[in-house]
Write an enzyme that holds these catalytic residues in place. Sequence first.
Site, PDB file in Angstrom:
ATOM      1  CE  LYS A  21      -2.794   0.795   3.682  1.00  0.00           C
ATOM      2  NZ  LYS A  21      -2.531   2.138   4.221  1.00  0.00           N
ATOM      3  CB  SER A  22       3.731   2.336   2.079  1.00  0.00           C
ATOM      4  OG  SER A  22       3.063   2.235   3.301  1.00  0.00           O
ATOM      5  N   GLY A  93      -5.239   7.960   5.413  1.00  0.00           N
ATOM      6  CA  GLY A  93      -4.335   8.881   6.108  1.00  0.00           C
ATOM      7  C   GLY A  93      -3.116   9.202   5.262  1.00  0.00           C
ATOM      8  CB  SER A 165       4.080  10.158  11.322  1.00  0.00           C
ATOM      9  OG  SER A 165       3.343  10.232  10.128  1.00  0.00           O
ATOM     10  CD  GLN A 167      -0.030   8.330   7.182  1.00  0.00           C
ATOM     11  OE1 GLN A 167      -0.538   9.152   7.941  1.00  0.00           O
ATOM     12  NE2 GLN A 167      -0.603   7.172   6.902  1.00  0.00           N
ATOM     13  CG  ASP A 312      -0.003  -0.191   9.528  1.00  0.00           C
ATOM     14  OD1 ASP A 312      -0.475   0.668  10.302  1.00  0.00           O
ATOM     15  OD2 ASP A 312       0.478   0.099   8.418  1.00  0.00           O
ATOM     16  CE  LYS A 339      -1.024   4.135  12.805  1.00  0.00           C
ATOM     17  NZ  LYS A 339      -0.291   4.794  11.716  1.00  0.00           N
ATOM     18  NE  ARG A 343      -5.734   0.113  12.853  1.00  0.00           N
ATOM     19  CZ  ARG A 343      -5.030   0.312  11.754  1.00  0.00           C
ATOM     20  NH1 ARG A 343      -3.712   0.364  11.810  1.00  0.00           N
ATOM     21  NH2 ARG A 343      -5.633   0.440  10.582  1.00  0.00           N
ATOM     22  NE  ARG A 385      -2.894  -2.055   8.267  1.00  0.00           N
ATOM     23  CZ  ARG A 385      -2.573  -2.410   7.023  1.00  0.00           C
ATOM     24  NH1 ARG A 385      -2.669  -3.647   6.629  1.00  0.00           N
ATOM     25  NH2 ARG A 385      -2.113  -1.522   6.164  1.00  0.00           N
TER      26      ARG A 385
HETATM   27  C1  S3P Z   1       2.078   4.798   6.148  1.00  0.00           C
HETATM   28  C2  S3P Z   1       2.571   5.155   7.366  1.00  0.00           C
HETATM   29  C3  S3P Z   1       2.023   4.676   8.641  1.00  0.00           C
HETATM   30  C4  S3P Z   1       1.122   3.452   8.457  1.00  0.00           C
HETATM   31  C5  S3P Z   1       0.170   3.620   7.298  1.00  0.00           C
HETATM   32  C6  S3P Z   1       0.942   3.853   6.003  1.00  0.00           C
HETATM   33  C7  S3P Z   1       2.721   5.348   4.931  1.00  0.00           C
HETATM   34  O1  S3P Z   1       1.267   5.716   9.229  1.00  0.00           O
HETATM   35  O2  S3P Z   1       0.387   3.199   9.638  1.00  0.00           O
HETATM   36  O3  S3P Z   1      -0.629   2.429   7.147  1.00  0.00           O
HETATM   37  O4  S3P Z   1       2.466   4.836   3.819  1.00  0.00           O
HETATM   38  O5  S3P Z   1       3.502   6.296   5.051  1.00  0.00           O
HETATM   39  P1  S3P Z   1       1.969   6.865  10.126  1.00  0.00           P
HETATM   40  O6  S3P Z   1       2.790   7.702   9.240  1.00  0.00           O
HETATM   41  O7  S3P Z   1       0.806   7.615  10.720  1.00  0.00           O
HETATM   42  O8  S3P Z   1       2.753   6.119  11.153  1.00  0.00           O
END
Ligand code: S3P
Length: 426
Positions: A21-22, A93, A165, A167, A312, A339, A343, A385
């Site tokens: 996914k990332s 997110g 994070s 993200q 995750d 999240k 969770r 999840r």
């Molecule tokens: C992700 C970062 C994580 C993860 C999310 C995907 C990403 O979140 O939990 O499923 O692709 O950068 P955080 O940046 O909030 O830790």
Amino acid sequence: MSIKLDNVSTFSGRTDIPGDKSVSHRSLIFGAISDGTTEVTNLLDSGDVQSTESCLRALGAEFKRTQDRVLVTGRGLHGLHPSEEVLDCGNSGTTIRTMMGLLAGQSFSSGMTGDQSIQRRPMKRAAEPLRKMGAKIELTREDFAPITIRGTNLVGVDYDLKVASAQVKTALLLAGLYASGTTTVRGSIGTRDHTERMLPHFGVRIRKTASEISITSGQKLIASPVRVPGDPSSAAFWMGAASIVKDGMVEIENVCLNPTRTGFFEVLRRMGAKIEQEITCESPEPIGNIRVTCQSLRATEVSPDEIPSMVDEVPLLAIVASQAEGTTIVHGAEELRVKESDRLEAVATNLRAMGARIETFKDGYSITGPQKLHGAVINSFDDHRIAMSFAVASLIAKGTTEIQNHECVMISYPRFFEVLRRLSRA
Ligand code: S3P
């Protein structure tokens, strides 16, 4: 809707795994601001990635599907155009936070929102450092979506990241491409490093040491093919299942084995599961095949510095820990409370419904095993999840387990229940 699942006699077989996914989000975002056409193979086709794609489409990027690949026609770094509508990030997110960084330095304004869960999740963590770069971002009640971003000229900053994070880290590096001078991120940067690995793949120079990452403006991205590796966070469910079901065994191919993602694999190994792996590719992401065989499990302590590499998988670990001898303790996982659902509470509520005892803390949980689970009605809290973790629990829970709103697995693993059925033996 809900799905009913019965306990199984064993769980075994071989499977491949959908794209990470990332990496999928990043391949679309980087492709959209590249010069040229980026060919992406094995892109994850799921709700979250579709959210990123539709936002980028509204901003002018073009996407074409041919057989097993997606062609992203980029607009170049400065070629996106304003969206006529507020960008809908759905449940994602990663879409909303990383794109805040992308949109802050544009020459136009944007609105962003998402579903009810997204509107409850904290956004100030990304807005605050971006504002230090000059970004003009308005949040609802100072922390939430809907968000308004007035694109403006940004200035590079040196920022000490407080929340671990990926993200937010990605948002800052994307904004750094548009900011004058150099943008440096330090502090809690030890999270998944796909952005740092993939930007150089698109021709961007970044400087990375153990304590900081810097990016300098005046660079452009050049389209470059991406083969998305299998998602280790999806593979984790089958690994967890094979570890707790009697005579369980699973072989999984083409999994991303990036060490910033495989914390759960290490913890599972420490608990006694037999995990064999063979690396088939090293760069830009290590990829390989893994085989997990059920063996008796013992409890472990997970320390806060391990959490980013398994963030995750913390819900799934609680299910596995309920079957391990002794007390498993997890600390440093306070992020789980913000999240797609809280969770830690979701795990405790549902495990208790299955007859288990679990204690939660502000930043984790403690669970003593082995405990017998029984079938129950599971509230997924519309969180993919949670639904998948409790589908794994159902395999060993006596009787029938009903998972409510199970279709939320569409967010990251649309074919999850199909694979679960295929690997389960009644
Ligand atoms: C992700 C970062 C994580 C993860 C999310 C995907 C990403 O979140 O939990 O499923 O692709 O950068 P955080 O940046 O909030 O830790």
